[in-house]
Design an enzyme around this catalytic site. Structure first.
Site, PDB file in Angstrom:
ATOM      1  N   GLU A  64       0.806  -1.221   0.000  1.00 53.88           N
ATOM      2  CA  GLU A  64       0.000   0.000   0.000  1.00 53.88           C
ATOM      3  C   GLU A  64       0.839   1.271   0.000  1.00 53.88           C
ATOM      4  OE1 GLU A  64      -3.100   0.159   2.916  1.00 53.88           O
ATOM      5  OE2 GLU A  64      -3.386  -1.999   2.897  1.00 53.88           O
ATOM      6  N   ASP A  65       2.177   1.161   0.115  1.00 53.55           N
ATOM      7  CA  ASP A  65       2.983   2.368   0.275  1.00 53.55           C
ATOM      8  C   ASP A  65       3.440   2.975  -1.041  1.00 53.55           C
ATOM      9  OD1 ASP A  65       4.644   0.376  -0.438  1.00 53.55           O
ATOM     10  OD2 ASP A  65       6.022   0.534   1.272  1.00 53.55           O
TER      11      ASP A  65
END
Length: 705
Positions: A64-65
């Site tokens: 998700e980063d």
């Protein structure tokens, strides 16, 4: 991101993913192994999922980063981004399940999940990914297997069952069962005479043969079937407390026809084709189950000497069994009976079915937004317990739902760790912590709707009851002091208060004290009522008179509801034994102390009195119309949730009033008998009301008491 080989993704999907990832410059590897992703895609393929759904399922596996990828998705592919957000929202349910493991909170978590999933296309992704995890878990540690299987049994399998996603449900249940109770799983698997693939081929052959036989008889029918899976077999063995040899529905087919005559014609075809098993025929069409389930069930000795169950019903009966009050998932799970939840699940199932037929994913998402207007939200306590509230609820509503005294002591609240006003509107998934004082001190401005403190009528009633209780105690004391002073002054301390209670329509002496304290009734009025009652009691008993020669005269206006032959200035009252209503035939009986009592001619009490002293019978007719009259009705039916609400709503719509409701004992589990004490205008209104009450779902018989 390096894409998987063509054996996992076909060229169209590879091109789609490359188009999504290229603008963001994403070169990330997925967090999940490609074999797991491949199994997930295979399961989604069984559900006819494609396009955005499959892309979102794969992209959710990325870390998700990567801010560039997230921004690109929201900007260029909002539908895919929404599906990924839905999967992230479901993560909090999995976390809560791990946090609350073994605390019996599964139903609340299921409702929370259904509430936070705003796009229904997320559900197949969640089920397919969980199935892939279960398949891969066979090589993992035992504790991970059990945790994954427990989550599946508590959340994913019931969700697939409720939404009718049979393609994945059976494998989710069987794999979870295999990890949670491996010995029982292997024992039942050994008892089955063939593997699932063989049972499926057997069912296909049976379907084809039965379809040909029905067609030869000119019967239009839809024949479907599937073998019972291991977990379902075990559940039925537990529920019926029988060995596997006494289960006749390990293999089953369902026949759907147009009408009821065709059901019985199809039954004849089945029994002509295969030998029936004695004692295994149930006619739920002639005798529907209590939940209105209707179908014909028969067991036969099918091909190869194997027992086979055949269910026969109409298309309308099938829709009722799948989506109506007889829906399969209710008794499989012990359904809650929550009407709003059942309506939402029905809509979801219809939308999923229409999507599988049309393949229009955007239409499915739009229909969900327009049709599923959720009227409840699901919030969390600090310990992770799920609390359901009406939409628009506030932290103060939450406090009163937890406990009345928590609401009374509420002074503030935190939502998701942040202090918010008491009028803050809660959303599904919010974790709420109530800040309380030591002493209960609710405020009157909480009751003002414009202030927005309370959205729930139940919460407002609790606040109102608090203030009503405080004021009532003060008023009762003040009224008692005023009245006792007046009674003592005039020498009525020992008088029976019953006449005053009746005169001023007070249910209890405390109610009368409140009326006195609030000025609705003066102390002197109460004393006057008591004095008149004493004077009436001291009057001599009226002598019997020959009324036959007196001309008919109408009573004064005070009693002009009746016309009595030959009598004037006598009290006329309706008999409590039969309670006649305006519009019914009536007759009168002259009592010794209470004037004329008006009965129905068929009243048993009147007939006994008239037989003993016929000279006291007087002709009576209805006079001036108007006023309200009391009547009682007996209602027999099925004891279901919201029955009282449906009955009282109907009574209010018919402009009648409920004076009292009493439940009476009745034989049979799940049965109820209610005695309704009503106020109506006349016999016509009462008769119409009885007819409409009998039409309420679950009501079997309504009659006058």
């Amino acid at each position: 991101m390096s894409l998987p080989p063509p054996s996992v993704l076909g060229p169209p999907l590879r091109d789609r993913l490359e188009a999504i990832l290229r603008p963001a410059g994403a070169v990330l590897e997925p967090l999940e192994p490609w074999p797991v992703i491949a199994d997930m895609l295979e399961a989604l393929g069984r559900l006819n999922a494609e396009g955005d759904v499959i892309a979102a399922a794969i992209l959710f596996s990325l870390p998700e980063d990567d801010a560039g990828l997230q921004a690109s998705l929201v900007r260029e592919h909002p539908a895919v981004a929404a599906l990924i957000d839905g999967q992230r929202a479901a993560r909090q349910v999995w976390a809560l399940h791990a946090e609350r493991a073994g605390h019996g909170n599964q139903e609340g978590l299921r409702r929370l999940l259904l509430s936070i999933v705003r796009d229904l296309r997320v559900v197949p992704i969640l089920l397919a990914r969980q199935l892939a995890y279960l398949r891969a878990a066979a090589k993992g540690p035992e504790d991970e297997q059990r945790a994954l299987a427990q989550l599946t049994r508590d959340i994913h399998a019931p969700l697939a069952n409720r939404l009718g996603i049979w393609q994945l449900k059976w494998e989710l249940e069987d794999l979870a069962f295999r990890f949670l109770d491996p010995d029982t799983y292997r024992r039942i698997a050994r008892l089955l005479d063939d593997k699932r693939g063989g049972r499926e081929r057997y069912i296909d052959a049976v379907r084809q043969r039965l379809d040909e036989a029905l067609d030869a008889q000119g019967l239009r029918a839809d024949v479907a079937g599937r073998p019972k899976h291991i977990y379902s077999i075990w559940k039925k063995m537990q529920r019926k407390d029988v060995p596997i040899g006494e289960l006749y529905d390990l293999r089953a087919v369902r026949v759907l026809v147009d009408d009821v005559p065709a059901c019985y014609a199809a039954l004849g075809v089945v029994h002509a084709l295969w030998t029936p098993v004695p004692g295994e025929f149930d006619d739920y069409i002639a005798r529907p189950k209590r939940n209105d389930y209707r179908s014909l069930h028969t067991a036969v000795v099918g091909p190869e000497g194997k027992t086979l169950e055949v269910q026969i019903r109409t298309f309308a009966m099938h829709e009722q069994a799948e989506l109506g009050v007889a829906a399969h998932w209710r008794y499989k799970e012990g359904g809650s009976g929550d009407a709003a939840l059942e309506r939402k699940i029905e809509w979801m199932r219809r939308l999923l079915e229409s999507h599988q037929e049309s393949g229009d994913e955007m239409a499915l998402a739009g229909a969900l937004d327009t049709e599923l207007v959720e009227d409840r939200i699901y919030t969390l306590t600090p310990r992770g317990e799920v609390i359901d509230l009406p939409r628009g609820a506030t932290p103060l509503d939450f406090a009163y739902h937890v406990h009345t005294m928590v609401g009374h002591r509420c002074r503030g609240a935190k939502v998701n760790g942040r202090i918010v006003p008491l009028g803050h509107t809660l959303q599904s998934g919010d974790r709420v912590e109530i800040l309380t004082a030591k002493t209960p001190e609710p405020r009157r401005d909480w009751l003002v709707p414009a202030n927005g403190y309370l959205a729930s009528g139940r919460s407002r009633d609790k606040v109102r009851a608090w203030f009503h209780k405080l004021d009532r105690e003060r008023n009762v004391q003040a009224g008692r002091e005023l009245l006792e002073r007046e009674l003592k002054r005039l020498g009525f301390q020992q008088a029976d208060p019953a006449p005053a209670l009746k005169r001023f329509h007070a249910a209890t002496l405390d109610d009368l004290h409140v009326m006195v304290a609030l000025g609705d009734v003066g102390p002197h009025q109460v004393v006057r009522a008591l004095g008149e009652a004493e004077a009436e009691a001291r009057k001599p008993e009226p002598q019997t008179t020959d009324f036959a020669r007196a001309p008919p005269r109408q009573l004064p206006k005070a009693s002009s509801e009746f016309t009595v032959v030959g009598v004037d200035n006598l009290l006329v009252q309706i008999a409590r034994c039969c309670r006649p209503l305006p519009g019914e035939a009536i007759t009168g009986y002259l009592t010794r102390t209470r004037g004329i009592s008006v009965h129905r001619p068929d009243c048993a009490a009147f007939q006994r009195l008239a037989a003993r002293e016929p000279q006291r019978v007087l002709p009576v007719a209805w006079g001036r119309a108007g006023g309200a009259h009391e009547a009682e009705a007996l209602v027999d039916g099925v004891d279901r949730r919201h029955l009282l609400k449906d009955l009282t709503n109907l009574i209010a719509q018919e402009d009648a009033h409920v004076l009292a409701i009493r439940s009476e004992g009745t034989r049979g589990v799940g049965r109820i008998r209610l005695r309704l004490h009503l106020r109506v205008q006349d016999h016509g209104q009462f008769a119409r009301l009885l007819g409409k009450l009998e039409a309420v779902p679950g009501i079997e018989r309504v009659r006058r008491a």
